[in-house]
Structure formats: structure tokens, C-alpha cells
Design a protein around this motif. Sequence first.
Motif, PDB file in Angstrom:
ATOM      1  N   SER A  74      14.077 -17.080  27.514  1.00 56.37           N
ATOM      2  CA  SER A  74      12.178 -16.908  27.728  1.00 56.37           C
ATOM      3  C   SER A  74      12.412 -18.100  26.590  1.00 56.37           C
ATOM      4  O   SER A  74      11.213 -19.170  26.906  1.00 56.37           O
ATOM      5  N   ARG A  75      13.161 -18.616  25.160  1.00 53.20           N
ATOM      6  CA  ARG A  75      12.237 -19.446  24.415  1.00 53.20           C
ATOM      7  C   ARG A  75      13.016 -21.229  25.346  1.00 53.20           C
ATOM      8  O   ARG A  75      11.881 -21.504  25.362  1.00 53.20           O
ATOM      9  N   ILE A  76      14.353 -20.996  25.936  1.00 54.75           N
ATOM     10  CA  ILE A  76      14.180 -21.825  26.441  1.00 54.75           C
ATOM     11  C   ILE A  76      13.450 -22.490  27.959  1.00 54.75           C
ATOM     12  O   ILE A  76      13.525 -23.907  27.855  1.00 54.75           O
ATOM     13  N   PRO A  79       8.208 -25.445  27.541  1.00 55.10           N
ATOM     14  CA  PRO A  79       8.497 -27.232  27.437  1.00 55.10           C
ATOM     15  C   PRO A  79       7.616 -26.913  25.868  1.00 55.10           C
ATOM     16  O   PRO A  79       6.425 -26.386  25.732  1.00 55.10           O
ATOM     17  N   TYR A  80       7.722 -28.126  25.999  1.00 55.52           N
ATOM     18  CA  TYR A  80       6.759 -29.005  24.032  1.00 55.52           C
ATOM     19  C   TYR A  80       5.538 -29.233  24.801  1.00 55.52           C
ATOM     20  O   TYR A  80       5.478 -30.338  26.098  1.00 55.52           O
ATOM     21  N   ASP A  81       4.857 -29.070  24.076  1.00 57.54           N
ATOM     22  CA  ASP A  81       3.334 -29.328  25.153  1.00 57.54           C
ATOM     23  C   ASP A  81       2.402 -29.245  23.865  1.00 57.54           C
ATOM     24  O   ASP A  81       2.029 -28.894  22.324  1.00 57.54           O
ATOM     25  N   SER A  83      -0.723 -29.665  23.454  1.00 53.54           N
ATOM     26  CA  SER A  83      -2.098 -29.914  23.688  1.00 53.54           C
ATOM     27  C   SER A  83      -1.811 -28.531  22.951  1.00 53.54           C
ATOM     28  O   SER A  83      -3.218 -28.047  22.194  1.00 53.54           O
ATOM     29  N   ILE A  84      -0.600 -27.357  22.265  1.00 53.61           N
ATOM     30  CA  ILE A  84      -0.937 -26.301  21.627  1.00 53.61           C
ATOM     31  C   ILE A  84      -0.258 -26.265  20.450  1.00 53.61           C
ATOM     32  O   ILE A  84       0.503 -27.109  19.948  1.00 53.61           O
ATOM     33  N   PRO A  85      -1.200 -26.092  19.557  1.00 55.31           N
ATOM     34  CA  PRO A  85      -1.338 -25.876  18.117  1.00 55.31           C
ATOM     35  C   PRO A  85      -0.300 -25.795  17.958  1.00 55.31           C
ATOM     36  O   PRO A  85      -0.134 -26.065  16.608  1.00 55.31           O
ATOM     37  N   GLU A  86       0.503 -24.698  18.029  1.00 56.26           N
ATOM     38  CA  GLU A  86       1.558 -24.130  16.670  1.00 56.26           C
ATOM     39  C   GLU A  86       2.794 -24.911  17.763  1.00 56.26           C
ATOM     40  O   GLU A  86       3.622 -25.336  16.612  1.00 56.26           O
ATOM     41  N   HIS A  87       2.367 -26.171  18.515  1.00 56.18           N
ATOM     42  CA  HIS A  87       4.083 -26.738  18.855  1.00 56.18           C
ATOM     43  C   HIS A  87       3.336 -27.445  18.036  1.00 56.18           C
ATOM     44  O   HIS A  87       4.125 -29.246  17.397  1.00 56.18           O
ATOM     45  N   GLN A  88       1.965 -28.213  17.484  1.00 62.65           N
ATOM     46  CA  GLN A  88       2.199 -29.991  16.794  1.00 62.65           C
ATOM     47  C   GLN A  88       1.781 -28.875  15.318  1.00 62.65           C
ATOM     48  O   GLN A  88       2.717 -29.503  14.501  1.00 62.65           O
ATOM     49  N   GLU A  89       1.743 -27.800  15.136  1.00 65.18           N
ATOM     50  CA  GLU A  89       2.279 -27.511  13.529  1.00 65.18           C
ATOM     51  C   GLU A  89       3.988 -27.482  13.229  1.00 65.18           C
ATOM     52  O   GLU A  89       4.212 -28.002  12.351  1.00 65.18           O
ATOM     53  N   GLY A 128      13.629 -33.408  27.577  1.00 61.07           N
ATOM     54  CA  GLY A 128      15.479 -32.648  28.384  1.00 61.07           C
ATOM     55  C   GLY A 128      16.211 -31.313  27.203  1.00 61.07           C
ATOM     56  O   GLY A 128      16.773 -30.259  28.034  1.00 61.07           O
ATOM     57  N   GLY A 129      14.539 -30.330  26.646  1.00 65.88           N
ATOM     58  CA  GLY A 129      15.165 -30.370  25.184  1.00 65.88           C
ATOM     59  C   GLY A 129      14.385 -28.656  25.222  1.00 65.88           C
ATOM     60  O   GLY A 129      14.591 -27.549  24.732  1.00 65.88           O
ATOM     61  N   GLY A 130      13.457 -29.633  25.832  1.00 64.30           N
ATOM     62  CA  GLY A 130      12.013 -28.510  25.271  1.00 64.30           C
ATOM     63  C   GLY A 130      12.211 -27.996  23.758  1.00 64.30           C
ATOM     64  O   GLY A 130      12.121 -28.638  22.763  1.00 64.30           O
ATOM     65  N   TYR A 131      11.096 -26.945  24.269  1.00 63.83           N
ATOM     66  CA  TYR A 131      10.263 -26.693  23.230  1.00 63.83           C
ATOM     67  C   TYR A 131      11.459 -25.875  21.677  1.00 63.83           C
ATOM     68  O   TYR A 131      11.691 -26.127  19.831  1.00 63.83           O
TER      69      TYR A 131
END
Length: 266
Positions: A74-76, A79-81, A83-89, A128-131
Motif C-alpha cells: 500500500s505504501r509502494i 505516488p508523490y503528490d 499538492s498533498i500537505p503531508e507530502h510537502q511536509e 520511479g520510486g513514488g512517495y
Amino acid sequence: MDDRGGSFVAVRRISQGLDRGNTCHSTSAELVTGSTAWLGRGLSCVCAQRRESDARPSFELTLSQEECLQRLQSRIDVPYDSSIPEHQESLRALWNAAFPEEELRGLISEQWKDMGWQGKDPSTDFRGGGYISLENLLFFAKKFPKSFQDLLRKQEGDRSVWEYPFAVAGVNITFMLIQMLDLEAVKPRTLVGATFVKFLAENESAFDLLYCITFKLMDNQWLSMRASYMDFNTVMKSTRRQLEKELLLEDLTQLEDVPSYKLLTQ
């Protein structure tokens, strides 16, 4: 390597290392663009390709192992996004861990090149690797800060003039591990994959820990092979072979027993 071609960024190492107190980024690293893609796109170049007709066994899992594998999968899948605050942080946290004394001017900034991203927007390198590749880098920075900083700043060994870019090499490592362990399959189809799932059932951070081991092992191989940036794929293949051998050693009860774990320092 992507058959369509592309670009890479090689980092020319300056003997005094990164000077984080200097706001002129050209003093810490010189970026050179080339015509061969071993980064960003076409990351499957680091692993042998398999024909669909190849027969592969399937290893049975316990319920606990299956649940742990599903959570990792599920983690894999994320994708990195940008626009998502968690990803930005998480991206900001990575910068703060790498360069705690320098304020980040923005999630899109020329500063990111100092970490070894291909351009001023790291989000374009996560394809290539996602979040999870960002999570891997952040785990490495927090769990083994000395090793992380040593690799980021190329502080150990007799380095080549043209070094691999740290951050994008990290994305390559995430991608290579997903392939090597066959983590997108419902059940492991290789012995090394089945072995890893046993470790995963004992430690949910096993993938992140194996990432740290692999990154340090890759750099160790890089130094022993006296490699330069055009040798990156060769080094990655050698790293994969060595890692597979170590994971299949007898009497391993945890990832900390893998010989290359000893290369890491906190």
C-alpha cells in the motif's frame, strides 16, 4: 536505461565538500547535463528483465506475513503528490534533516540541486520510486544521520571527480529494491523475496532499514570499484548481487545480522 533516452545530472565533486554557509550554490557542486538516462526515467535499467513466460515459484505466507506485505505494498502504490500537505511536509523535513542550518526558500528552488535532485523541483524525480522513496530518504536521515550526511556530502573514501547525485540515486535504490524483492507480486516468487517478508513480519520498518543498508553498500561498492557517474548502473547491479547473497546467508534472524549493516553509523 530508457530506450527513448533522456537526461541525467552528474555532480562534480569539490574537494572541500559542501559549504552550507555559502549562499552561492555553484561553490558546493557543479551540475552537468548529459544525454544518457540512468536516473529519473527508465529506472528498470538496474535490474535484469524477466520474460512473462518464465516460470517462478510462489512462497506461502502466514497471515501475519501477508498482512505486513500488504501494508508495505500500500505504501509502494502511493505516488508523490506535491499538492498533498503531508507530502510537502515530508519534503521540507528531508531538507531540514539534510541541511539544518540553511533555510529552505521553497519546495521549488535551485537549492534542491545541492541535495542531488535533477532540477529545482524534486517532485519530478519521484516518478520511479513514488512517495515511499521520499519516506526512505527521510528514515535514513533520522535513523542513521552520520551515514546519511557522509553520503550526501561524499565525505568518505577516494571519490571520483564526477559523483553520483545523492537524492536521485536514492530513488533508484528504492526502485531497485522493489524489483529485487518482487514486492508488487501478491506473494513472493523468489527466495530472497520470501526471506525479506520474514524480516518484515518481525519489523514493519524492514524495508526502510534495508534501504539504508543498500545505500551504504552501494556507496561502498562505488568506492571499491573506483566508479564515476557513467558506471552507476554497473555499481547498482553489483550492489544487488551482493545484497542478495547477504540476505540468503544462513543464521540471519534480523536485518541487523546482514553483514553490510555494519557499514552504517548513527
